[in-house]
Scaffold this motif. Structure first.
Motif, PDB file in Angstrom:
ATOM      1  N   THR A 249      43.859  44.701  40.513  1.00  6.32           N
ATOM      2  CA  THR A 249      42.505  45.255  40.589  1.00  6.32           C
ATOM      3  C   THR A 249      42.420  46.384  41.593  1.00  6.32           C
ATOM      4  O   THR A 249      41.762  47.404  41.344  1.00  6.32           O
TER       5      THR A 249
ATOM      6  N   ARG B  71      43.977  49.438  40.053  1.00  6.65           N
ATOM      7  CA  ARG B  71      43.172  49.963  38.953  1.00  6.65           C
ATOM      8  C   ARG B  71      41.901  50.642  39.468  1.00  6.65           C
ATOM      9  O   ARG B  71      41.472  51.662  38.918  1.00  6.65           O
TER      10      ARG B  71
ATOM     11  N   CYS C 109      39.468  48.126  35.013  1.00  7.31           N
ATOM     12  CA  CYS C 109      40.021  46.889  35.592  1.00  7.31           C
ATOM     13  C   CYS C 109      40.237  45.804  34.550  1.00  7.31           C
ATOM     14  O   CYS C 109      40.563  44.663  34.927  1.00  7.31           O
TER      15      CYS C 109
END
Length: 259
Positions: free
Chosen positions: A85, A88, A144
């Motif tokens: 995450t 991203r 994400c």
């Protein structure tokens, strides 16, 4: 001097930021290299000393422990998703050109795991604010690989921005077990009698008011010795044109429209 005036273009700062950004990957790589270099002979000797069936059984047990739900597996899964995450979000901010005039991105303070996904904290550099991320929640969620993304600004510091990445819905189950539905939870929807619902919505028999037009028979004495009869208040119910009866609640309110 350049490190102080323009840290983003200083080589030592760039190296430190790269180490910070890839810290989890570097830690895993260093751990794997240490195990291979320091304990390679011991691991090889163990597998050569034991029979093949015992080695296969050990591999199956380890694989089963990895794929079953346990605290170690949950921690590893959450950490992997946090690392993914964070990368991203940084890639999405770069593609959306969320930069200040010096070309700096918001600083990712950290990424923590939650019950529904992850939460990312950003520190907005000078020239950036939470307004630069307005209407960007769908773009961040898509980047994400998540369901939704919620962007909120800290109430104490305008430079801190929180991004909630939701990957799971805790209420997505088809049936929610509740102790309040023990009487009818196992019954099909059509099996619940309408009479029971009407009886629940109807007035309480114990608190029913006197009939329309009736008078109480209890006399009341006055100070002069006379007997005065008390008359109950008259309650009038409006007629319904379509022939349906009027349903009154416990407080006498017409609840026909809600049934």
């Amino acid at each position: 001097m350049e490190t102080i005036t323009r840290p983003s273009q200083s080589l030592p700062v760039i190296i430190l930021l790269s180490l910070w950004r890839w810290r989890w990957e570097l830690i895993m790589l260093a751990t794997a290299a240490y195990i291979v270099i320091a304990h390679r002979d011991a691991i090889t000797g163990y597998f050569e000393a034991n029979p093949l069936w015992l080695n296969a059984l050990l591999i199956i047990v380890l694989a089963g422990w990895i794929f079953t739900d346990n605290p170690a597996r949950r921690f590893a899964r959450n950490r992997i998703w946090c690392v993914i995450t964070r990368h991203r979000v940084r890639a999405c901010l770069t593609e959306m050109r969320t930069l200040n005039w010096s070309g700096n991105l918001p600083f990712i303070v950290g990424c923590l795991s939650t019950k529904t996904g992850q939460v990312v904290w950003l520190f907005m550099r000078p020239g950036l604010s939470a307004e630069d991320l307005e209407n960007k929640s769908e773009t961040l969620a898509s980047a994400c690989w998540a369901r939704t993304a919620n962007i909120t600004r800290s109430t104490r510091n305008a430079a801190l921005v929180r991004i909630d990445i939701d990957r799971r819905d805790p209420l997505s189950k088809k049936h929610i077990v509740s102790p309040l539905l023990n009487d009818t939870s196992d019954m099909p929807e059509a099996a619940v009698a309408d009479d029971a619902v009407m009886a629940f919505l109807g007035p309480d028999p114990a608190s029913e008011t006197p009939a329309v037009g009736s008078t109480s028979s209890t006399p009341a004495k006055t100070g002069t010795g006379e007997i005065r009869t008390k008359t109950a208040k008259t309650k009038t119910t409006a007629a319904v044109n379509d022939g349906n009866s009027v349903i009154l609640g416990a407080n006498g309110e017409d609840v026909s429209d809600y049934v």
